[in-house]
Design a protein around this motif. Structure first.
Motif, PDB file in Angstrom:
ATOM      1  N   ALA A  25       6.536 -19.860   6.867  1.00 28.16           N
ATOM      2  CA  ALA A  25       6.921 -21.233   7.191  1.00 28.16           C
ATOM      3  C   ALA A  25       6.364 -22.165   6.123  1.00 28.16           C
ATOM      4  O   ALA A  25       5.436 -21.823   5.400  1.00 28.16           O
ATOM      5  CB  ALA A  25       6.396 -21.613   8.567  1.00 28.16           C
ATOM      6  N   GLY A  26       6.958 -23.361   6.063  1.00 28.59           N
ATOM      7  CA  GLY A  26       6.515 -24.348   5.080  1.00 28.59           C
ATOM      8  C   GLY A  26       7.632 -24.668   4.112  1.00 28.59           C
ATOM      9  O   GLY A  26       8.770 -24.841   4.513  1.00 28.59           O
ATOM     10  N   SER A  27       7.310 -24.723   2.850  1.00 28.67           N
ATOM     11  CA  SER A  27       8.282 -25.117   1.818  1.00 28.67           C
ATOM     12  C   SER A  27       9.171 -23.948   1.421  1.00 28.67           C
ATOM     13  O   SER A  27       9.255 -23.570   0.249  1.00 28.67           O
ATOM     14  CB  SER A  27       7.544 -25.675   0.598  1.00 28.67           C
ATOM     15  N   ILE A  28       9.839 -23.386   2.429  1.00 32.69           N
ATOM     16  CA  ILE A  28      10.664 -22.204   2.205  1.00 32.69           C
ATOM     17  C   ILE A  28      11.865 -22.518   1.315  1.00 32.69           C
ATOM     18  O   ILE A  28      12.354 -21.643   0.597  1.00 32.69           O
ATOM     19  CB  ILE A  28      11.118 -21.618   3.548  1.00 32.69           C
ATOM     20  N   PHE A  29      12.335 -23.755   1.329  1.00 28.93           N
ATOM     21  CA  PHE A  29      13.520 -24.099   0.542  1.00 28.93           C
ATOM     22  C   PHE A  29      13.275 -23.869  -0.945  1.00 28.93           C
ATOM     23  O   PHE A  29      14.209 -23.731  -1.723  1.00 28.93           O
ATOM     24  CB  PHE A  29      13.926 -25.551   0.796  1.00 28.93           C
ATOM     25  N   ASN A  30      11.991 -23.832  -1.363  1.00 28.59           N
ATOM     26  CA  ASN A  30      11.662 -23.586  -2.765  1.00 28.59           C
ATOM     27  C   ASN A  30      11.545 -22.105  -3.100  1.00 28.59           C
ATOM     28  O   ASN A  30      11.295 -21.744  -4.254  1.00 28.59           O
ATOM     29  CB  ASN A  30      10.329 -24.264  -3.121  1.00 28.59           C
ATOM     30  N   ILE A  31      11.668 -21.260  -2.075  1.00 32.51           N
ATOM     31  CA  ILE A  31      11.391 -19.839  -2.244  1.00 32.51           C
ATOM     32  C   ILE A  31      12.688 -19.033  -2.278  1.00 32.51           C
ATOM     33  O   ILE A  31      13.556 -19.229  -1.424  1.00 32.51           O
ATOM     34  CB  ILE A  31      10.496 -19.331  -1.095  1.00 32.51           C
ATOM     35  N   ASN A  32      12.818 -18.138  -3.249  1.00 35.41           N
ATOM     36  CA  ASN A  32      13.986 -17.263  -3.305  1.00 35.41           C
ATOM     37  C   ASN A  32      13.685 -15.893  -2.707  1.00 35.41           C
ATOM     38  O   ASN A  32      14.494 -15.333  -1.979  1.00 35.41           O
ATOM     39  CB  ASN A  32      14.441 -17.074  -4.749  1.00 35.41           C
ATOM     40  N   GLU A  33      12.522 -15.388  -2.992  1.00 33.08           N
ATOM     41  CA  GLU A  33      12.240 -13.993  -2.654  1.00 33.08           C
ATOM     42  C   GLU A  33      11.039 -13.883  -1.722  1.00 33.08           C
ATOM     43  O   GLU A  33      10.043 -14.584  -1.871  1.00 33.08           O
ATOM     44  CB  GLU A  33      11.959 -13.214  -3.937  1.00 33.08           C
ATOM     45  N   VAL A  34      11.139 -12.983  -0.764  1.00 30.27           N
ATOM     46  CA  VAL A  34      10.011 -12.617   0.097  1.00 30.27           C
ATOM     47  C   VAL A  34       9.886 -11.107   0.075  1.00 30.27           C
ATOM     48  O   VAL A  34      10.843 -10.400  -0.234  1.00 30.27           O
ATOM     49  CB  VAL A  34      10.192 -13.127   1.546  1.00 30.27           C
ATOM     50  N   GLY A  35       8.714 -10.625   0.402  1.00 25.26           N
ATOM     51  CA  GLY A  35       8.537  -9.176   0.367  1.00 25.26           C
ATOM     52  C   GLY A  35       7.120  -8.773   0.680  1.00 25.26           C
ATOM     53  O   GLY A  35       6.381  -9.516   1.331  1.00 25.26           O
ATOM     54  N   TRP A  36       6.767  -7.581   0.185  1.00 23.27           N
ATOM     55  CA  TRP A  36       5.478  -6.977   0.525  1.00 23.27           C
ATOM     56  C   TRP A  36       4.794  -6.402  -0.707  1.00 23.27           C
ATOM     57  O   TRP A  36       5.430  -5.761  -1.551  1.00 23.27           O
ATOM     58  CB  TRP A  36       5.710  -5.853   1.546  1.00 23.27           C
ATOM     59  N   LEU A  37       3.496  -6.639  -0.734  1.00 19.51           N
ATOM     60  CA  LEU A  37       2.608  -6.051  -1.717  1.00 19.51           C
ATOM     61  C   LEU A  37       1.707  -5.061  -0.997  1.00 19.51           C
ATOM     62  O   LEU A  37       1.495  -5.176   0.203  1.00 19.51           O
ATOM     63  CB  LEU A  37       1.745  -7.130  -2.375  1.00 19.51           C
ATOM     64  N   ARG A  38       1.156  -4.137  -1.735  1.00 18.23           N
ATOM     65  CA  ARG A  38       0.218  -3.171  -1.145  1.00 18.23           C
ATOM     66  C   ARG A  38      -0.958  -2.985  -2.071  1.00 18.23           C
ATOM     67  O   ARG A  38      -0.782  -2.823  -3.287  1.00 18.23           O
ATOM     68  CB  ARG A  38       0.919  -1.821  -0.937  1.00 18.23           C
ATOM     69  N   GLN A  39      -2.140  -2.978  -1.465  1.00 16.29           N
ATOM     70  CA  GLN A  39      -3.335  -2.680  -2.251  1.00 16.29           C
ATOM     71  C   GLN A  39      -4.076  -1.532  -1.605  1.00 16.29           C
ATOM     72  O   GLN A  39      -4.583  -1.654  -0.473  1.00 16.29           O
ATOM     73  CB  GLN A  39      -4.247  -3.894  -2.356  1.00 16.29           C
ATOM     74  N   ALA A  40      -4.126  -0.418  -2.327  1.00 17.06           N
ATOM     75  CA  ALA A  40      -4.881   0.742  -1.873  1.00 17.06           C
ATOM     76  C   ALA A  40      -6.300   0.628  -2.410  1.00 17.06           C
ATOM     77  O   ALA A  40      -6.538  -0.039  -3.418  1.00 17.06           O
ATOM     78  CB  ALA A  40      -4.218   2.015  -2.377  1.00 17.06           C
ATOM     79  N   PRO A  41      -7.260   1.274  -1.744  1.00 17.44           N
ATOM     80  CA  PRO A  41      -8.656   1.194  -2.202  1.00 17.44           C
ATOM     81  C   PRO A  41      -8.807   1.622  -3.651  1.00 17.44           C
ATOM     82  O   PRO A  41      -8.351   2.693  -4.048  1.00 17.44           O
ATOM     83  CB  PRO A  41      -9.370   2.178  -1.255  1.00 17.44           C
ATOM     84  N   GLY A  42      -9.422   0.766  -4.452  1.00 18.56           N
ATOM     85  CA  GLY A  42      -9.693   1.097  -5.833  1.00 18.56           C
ATOM     86  C   GLY A  42      -8.498   1.052  -6.761  1.00 18.56           C
ATOM     87  O   GLY A  42      -8.580   1.476  -7.913  1.00 18.56           O
ATOM     88  N   LYS A  43      -7.372   0.549  -6.275  1.00 19.90           N
ATOM     89  CA  LYS A  43      -6.156   0.492  -7.094  1.00 19.90           C
ATOM     90  C   LYS A  43      -5.647  -0.937  -7.191  1.00 19.90           C
ATOM     91  O   LYS A  43      -5.951  -1.770  -6.341  1.00 19.90           O
ATOM     92  CB  LYS A  43      -5.083   1.403  -6.489  1.00 19.90           C
ATOM     93  N   PRO A  44      -4.847  -1.223  -8.209  1.00 23.28           N
ATOM     94  CA  PRO A  44      -4.278  -2.570  -8.319  1.00 23.28           C
ATOM     95  C   PRO A  44      -3.226  -2.806  -7.238  1.00 23.28           C
ATOM     96  O   PRO A  44      -2.711  -1.860  -6.641  1.00 23.28           O
ATOM     97  CB  PRO A  44      -3.641  -2.584  -9.716  1.00 23.28           C
ATOM     98  N   ARG A  45      -2.910  -4.066  -7.018  1.00 23.05           N
ATOM     99  CA  ARG A  45      -1.921  -4.417  -6.021  1.00 23.05           C
ATOM    100  C   ARG A  45      -0.524  -4.129  -6.560  1.00 23.05           C
ATOM    101  O   ARG A  45      -0.180  -4.555  -7.658  1.00 23.05           O
ATOM    102  CB  ARG A  45      -2.078  -5.898  -5.661  1.00 23.05           C
TER     103      ARG A  45
END
Length: 120
Positions: A25-45
Motif C-alpha cells: 500500500a502507499g504510492s503504488i501508482f509509481n510502482i511497476n513491478e512487485v515480487g520476492w527476494l530471498r536471503q539464505a544464511p551467509g549468501k547474498p539476497r
C-alpha cells in the motif's frame, strides 16, 4: 513511500508447498513491478520472482517450474496491490528469509521478511 507486509512463511519438509502473500500500500501508482527476494544464511539476497503491471514475470533459474507469482491490483482506485508466491516442490536450498519488494526494473522498497524453512 510504499508499505509492504508479508505473510505465509513457515516450515515444511522437502517436496512440500507454501504460499506467500504480500500486501502493498502507499504510492503504488509509481510502482511497476512487485515480487520476492530471498536471503539464505551467509549468501547474498537473490531476486526470486517478479511480476510487472502488464503481467510479465521473471524468475530465478533455480525456481523455474516450481514457483509461480501472481498479483491482484486494487479496484475502484484503491492504491493497493497483493502479490502471491506459490512455492511447490520445495527444496532445502529454498530456505531463507523471503522479502516482498516493490520497484521498477529493480527493487526500491521491501518488507520485513518472512522465514521459510525446508527440511530434508
Amino acid at each position: 513511500q510504499v508499505q509492504l507486509v508479508e505473510s505465509g512463511g513457515g516450515s515444511v519438509h522437502s517436496g512440500g508447498s507454501l504460499r506467500l502473500s504480500c500486501a502493498a500500500a502507499g504510492s503504488i501508482f509509481n510502482i511497476n513491478e512487485v515480487g520476492w527476494l530471498r536471503q539464505a544464511p551467509g549468501k547474498p539476497r537473490d531476486l526470486v520472482a517478479g511480476i510487472a503491471r502488464d503481467g510479465s514475470t521473471k524468475f530465478l533459474d533455480a525456481v523455474k517450474g516450481r514457483f509461480t507469482i501472481s498479483r491482484e491490483d486494487g479496484e475502484n482506485g484503491e492504491n493497493t496491490v497483493t502479490v502471491y508466491l506459490q512455492m511447490n516442490d520445495l527444496k532445502p536450498e529454498d530456505t531463507g528469509i523471503y522479502y516482498c519488494y516493490a520497484g521498477h526494473a529493480s527493487p526500491v522498497y521491501w518488507g520485513q521478511g518472512t522465514q521459510v524453512t525446508v527440511s530434508s
